[in-house]
Design an enzyme around this catalytic site. Structure first.
Site, PDB file in Angstrom:
ATOM      1  N   LYS A  79      34.122  41.060  36.400  1.00 46.99           N
ATOM      2  CA  LYS A  79      34.022  41.260  37.848  1.00 46.99           C
ATOM      3  C   LYS A  79      32.661  41.883  38.155  1.00 46.99           C
ATOM      4  CE  LYS A  79      36.826  43.434  41.564  1.00 46.99           C
ATOM      5  NZ  LYS A  79      38.143  44.042  41.879  1.00 46.99           N
ATOM      6  N   SER A 154      41.046  42.157  45.544  1.00 46.56           N
ATOM      7  CA  SER A 154      39.609  41.938  45.617  1.00 46.56           C
ATOM      8  C   SER A 154      39.020  41.171  44.436  1.00 46.56           C
ATOM      9  CB  SER A 154      38.918  43.305  45.708  1.00 46.56           C
ATOM     10  OG  SER A 154      39.137  44.049  44.518  1.00 46.56           O
ATOM     11  N   SER A 178      44.512  44.748  43.402  1.00 43.42           N
ATOM     12  CA  SER A 178      43.450  43.742  43.298  1.00 43.42           C
ATOM     13  C   SER A 178      43.431  42.885  42.044  1.00 43.42           C
ATOM     14  CB  SER A 178      42.083  44.406  43.430  1.00 43.42           C
ATOM     15  OG  SER A 178      41.835  44.675  44.775  1.00 43.42           O
TER      16      SER A 178
HETATM   17  N1  GLN Z   1      43.646  45.321  48.954  1.00 44.69           N
HETATM   18  C1  GLN Z   1      43.543  46.720  48.672  1.00 44.69           C
HETATM   19  C2  GLN Z   1      42.445  47.335  49.477  1.00 44.69           C
HETATM   20  O1  GLN Z   1      41.858  46.652  50.235  1.00 44.69           O
HETATM   21  C3  GLN Z   1      43.373  46.949  47.219  1.00 44.69           C
HETATM   22  C4  GLN Z   1      42.013  46.784  46.730  1.00 44.69           C
HETATM   23  C5  GLN Z   1      41.882  46.989  45.255  1.00 44.69           C
HETATM   24  O2  GLN Z   1      42.877  47.050  44.527  1.00 44.69           O
HETATM   25  N2  GLN Z   1      40.642  47.116  44.816  1.00 44.69           N
HETATM   26  O3  GLN Z   1      42.164  48.483  49.389  1.00 44.69           O
END
Ligand code: GLN
Length: 472
Positions: A79, A154, A178
């Site tokens: 990532k 994400s 995410s």
């Molecule tokens: N969707 C969640 C957020 O926007 C989780 C993001 C993540 O796990 N990095 O914070």
């Protein structure tokens, strides 16, 4: 040389590399061809590293010397928030667009030793804030199963890379879901390990008390192998768990809990509940006893998460001041440099979270919001710890909604935040959780089945997960 990438697993690849059926270079080239063909449309990768073939040669040497491991020569994706020395890591933000890592993250160091091949870095929601990869400063990533839909987020690029057969496995990071939500949206397995099981050293932080790196793979076994490869103590991460404090696996009770009241939360798609109930039946067929459990506090996890995570975001992202890292804008004075650099470098969602977090932590609100959230967090942890005395695991759907279309949720942040409903409790409690594909709907969109286990008991997730895979 035609390699069947679609059905390739780490163990199969390892056996073929070992027997000489194909070489690491041939395997890597097969993935590079797919990437060349598909990445323009899918936008899974932000960049293919320029030293991939050199990495492949190192892995080949390891096979020659007999120092190979299961991860040797396995082509994988990182990532865009994972530092790999000499390569850009931008967190898909303009503020770090050209930021080159000056050292290796803990996970990269461990995987390098084992001879893994890093193909490139993948697109993500900016600084990991989002559930659709639409907040990336560098364009959307498309869901390879249906290009009109988001891949989740994400870690959308990391999941799409594997789903399009552009990597055998990949790594994502999970602060509130995410890894698991995108795995569910693209029909893959995704694991969020126990907080402290995997090094966070050299991972661009979002919420430091919640962040954890974990694997994506086509099978539970692939996720397990990659997890084992990075599940190690790192003295450079003060929250890393020491070897002597890690648990040995213990026999299972073969009992699984469903938090019924939590599932009936408004807004969960009925076809998801239907698939979930069918999935539970499959576990029964596999010999597990399924019981309803009462967890009255976990419904507060989402509210707690959206206090704690922005608070941590606001302090973590304070370091991007236009001077120490990345983008710099000239200004009349120091304040001007800060506001211009941050104003230009951060996208809308990131700014929203910084503002929220700064408000939460400001004098007069700190107690009302932050300290209250910390207390509820402890209560949620206690509640889960108690339930795990009775059951091996707790199951829910991974996401309350099916993979959605681009733009469908991005105008309404609250509806986007709801995508995390079932995934955040594991981050709040620091426990491991996995998402496993559980079939498809009539449109061919995948469902995900979510399993949570006690602290440091990833072994439970792998055991139940493999039994589930056999019955699905
Ligand atoms: N969707 C969640 C957020 O926007 C989780 C993001 C993540 O796990 N990095 O914070």
């Amino acid at each position: 040389m035609q390699i069947d990438l679609k059905n390739l697993t780490i163990e199969k690849a390892h056996a073929s590399l070992k027997s000489g059926e194909f070489t690491v270079t041939q395997l890597v080239n097969s993935y590079l061809e797919v990437i060349k063909e598909k990445n323009e449309e899918i936008n899974a990768y932000r960049e293919i590293y320029n030293d991939v073939l050199e990495q492949a040669k190192i892995a080949e040497e390891m096979f020659k010397n007999g120092t190979d491991t299961l991860m040797t020569g396995i082509p994988m994706a990182l990532k865009d928030n994972m530092l790999f020395e000499g390569h850009i890591a931008s967190a898909s933000s303009l503020i770090l667009e050209n930021y080159k890592a000056t050292y290796d993250s803990g996970i990269v160091k461990q995987l390098k030793k084992q001879g893994a091949v890093f193909l490139g870095r993948t697109n993500m929601d900016e600084f990991a804030m989002g559930s659709s990869t639409e907040t990336s400063a560098f364009g959307n990533t498309k869901n390879p199963l249906d290009i009109t839909r988001v891949p989740g987020g994400s870690s959308g690029g990391s999941v799409a890379a594997v789903a399009m057969n552009g990597a055998l496995v990949s790594l994502g990071s999970d602060t509130g879901g995410s890894i698991r939500q995108p795995a569910s949206y693209c029909g893959l397995v995704g694991l969020k390990p126990t907080y402290g099981a995997v090094s966070r050293f050299g991972i661009i932080s979002m919420g430091s008390s919640l962040d954890q790196v974990g694997p994506f793979g086509k099978t539970v076994r692939d996720a397990e192998i990659l997890f084992n490869a990075i599940n190690d103590y790192d003295e450079k991460d003060s929250t890393s768990i020491k070897k002597e404090n890690r648990l040995e696996s213990q026999p299972l009770k073969k009992k699984i809990g469903i938090p019924r009241e939590f599932l009936s939360t408004e807004g969960t798609d009925p076809e998801i509940i239907k698939n979930f109930n069918e999935s539970c039946k499959k576990l029964e067929e596999a010999g597990y006893e399924i019981v309803d459990v009462s967890l009255p506090l976990i419904k507060y996890s989402l509210a707690v998460y959206y206090i704690i995570s922005p608070a941590e975001v606001s302090s973590n992202l304070a370091r991007y001041d236009g001077i120490r890292y990345g983008l710099h804008e000239d200004g009349a004075n120091l304040y001007d440099v800060y506001t211009k650099s941050r104003g230009k470098g951060f996208g809308k969602e990131v700014r929203r979270r910084i503002l929220l977090g700064t408000y939460i932590l400001s004098h007069g609100y700190y107690d009302a919001y932050y300290n209250t959230a910390i207390k509820v967090r402890d209560a949620i942890k206690d509640e889960l710890t108690k339930i795990f005395l009775e059951v091996d695991a707790i199951v829910t759907p991974t996401s309350p909604m099916m993979p959605f279309k681009f733009g469908e949720k991005s105008k309404d942040p609250l509806s986007m935040y709801l995508a995390d409903l079932f995934s955040v409790p594991a981050n709040i409690a620091g426990i491991p959780a996995i998402s496993i594909p559980s079939g498809k709907n009539s449109e061919g969109l995948p469902f995900g089945f979510h399993i949570m286990a006690p602290f440091l008991r990833e072994d439970i997730l792998f055991t139940i997960g493999k039994d589930f895979e056999k019955h699905i």
